[in-house]
Design an enzyme around this catalytic site. Structure first.
Site, short mmCIF file in Angstrom:
data_model
loop_
_atom_site.label_atom_id
_atom_site.label_comp_id
_atom_site.label_asym_id
_atom_site.label_seq_id
_atom_site.Cartn_x
_atom_site.Cartn_y
_atom_site.Cartn_z
N LYS A 1 5.23 -1.64 3.88
CA LYS A 1 4.60 -2.34 2.56
C LYS A 1 4.88 -3.80 2.32
CE LYS A 1 5.05 -1.90 -2.35
NZ LYS A 1 6.07 -1.45 -3.36
N ASP B 1 1.14 0.82 -3.52
CA ASP B 1 2.32 1.14 -4.21
C ASP B 1 2.04 2.03 -5.31
OD1 ASP B 1 0.68 -0.06 -6.35
OD2 ASP B 1 1.94 -1.49 -7.08
#
Ligand code: SF4
Length: 222
Positions: free
Chosen positions: A134, A152
């Site tokens: 991420k 997310d």
């Protein structure tokens, strides 16, 4: 973590790929200010901000980095102080022990392997201590060469409600999204979903009646 897959019950006409394009267009008109909420002036500040943003809000990170970045300007600066001092300086972002350890490990590697610069290559980013997919995705996207799609909590929820995926695992969700979303939209797509998720498609009570994509959403309550 709660799944929103089951909320997508309504049938919406058209191909999924066309629906994605239309949704991206509508959300882009709706949220013209949808960009990264972290404040940074360089790739190094970007990387540090994203590393600190785990498990906390961007507002909180910006509050901390406002003074942090005055004190720590180069990778060497993070190694020049005792670890306890760095921990104190990032304390307000939470998980400060782990984050300080990751920051120092990353800075060490930047100095040893990359002449003190943040590498461009995605694989090099992933090799930095404490940098997961991420974080590497956010950094690459903000530097103009997205290698994947940031997933997310908001992107996960909206992708499930909009039936872009039936997966719960972020890595599998990202794989589904990379197949669906045109590559030129990989960088802005998560921002659009994040801002829509914050303002309209709230986790507990989505504001479907005010939603610009409700006609295209299988989870719409209107
Ligand atoms: S707010 Fe919009 S995107 Fe979210 S569930 Fe309702 S109609 Fe779907």
């Amino acid at each position: 973590m709660r799944s929103f897959v089951a909320e997508a019950r309504r049938r919406v006409p058209g191909r999924k790929r066309d629906r994605v394009r239309e949704i991206v267009d509508r959300l882009a008109r709706e949220h013209q200010d949808a960009t990264i909420a972290l404040t940074f002036r360089s790739p190094l500040e970007l990387l540090v901000s994203v590393m600190l943003s785990a498990q906390t809000t961007d507002v909180n990170v910006n509050r901390v980095t406002q003074t942090l970045f005055e004190k720590y300007r180069r990778p060497e600066d993070y190694l020049a102080v005792p670890v306890e001092e760095l921990e104190r300086d990032i304390f307000a972002t939470g998980f400060y022990r782990q984050k300080a350890k990751s920051l120092r490990g990353t800075m060490q590697r930047l100095i040893e392997q990359h002449d003190g610069e943040v590498p461009e290559a995605f694989d090099d980013l992933l090799r930095l201590p404490g940098v997961a997919r991420k974080t590497a995705n956010v950094v690459s996207a903000e530097r103009g060469s997205p290698q994947g799609i940031v997933v997310d909590t908001h992107v996960r929820r909206l992708s499930q409600r909009l039936a872009f995926t039936r997966q719960d695992d972020p890595v599998k969700i990202e794989r589904d999204l990379m197949r669906l979303v045109p590559r030129e939209d990989w960088a802005r797509f998560p921002h659009l979903l994040i801002w829509h998720g914050r303002r309209v498609c709230i986790a507990r009570v989505p504001r479907c009646e005010q939603c610009a994509v409700n006609a295209l959403c299988p989870s719409s309550r209107v």
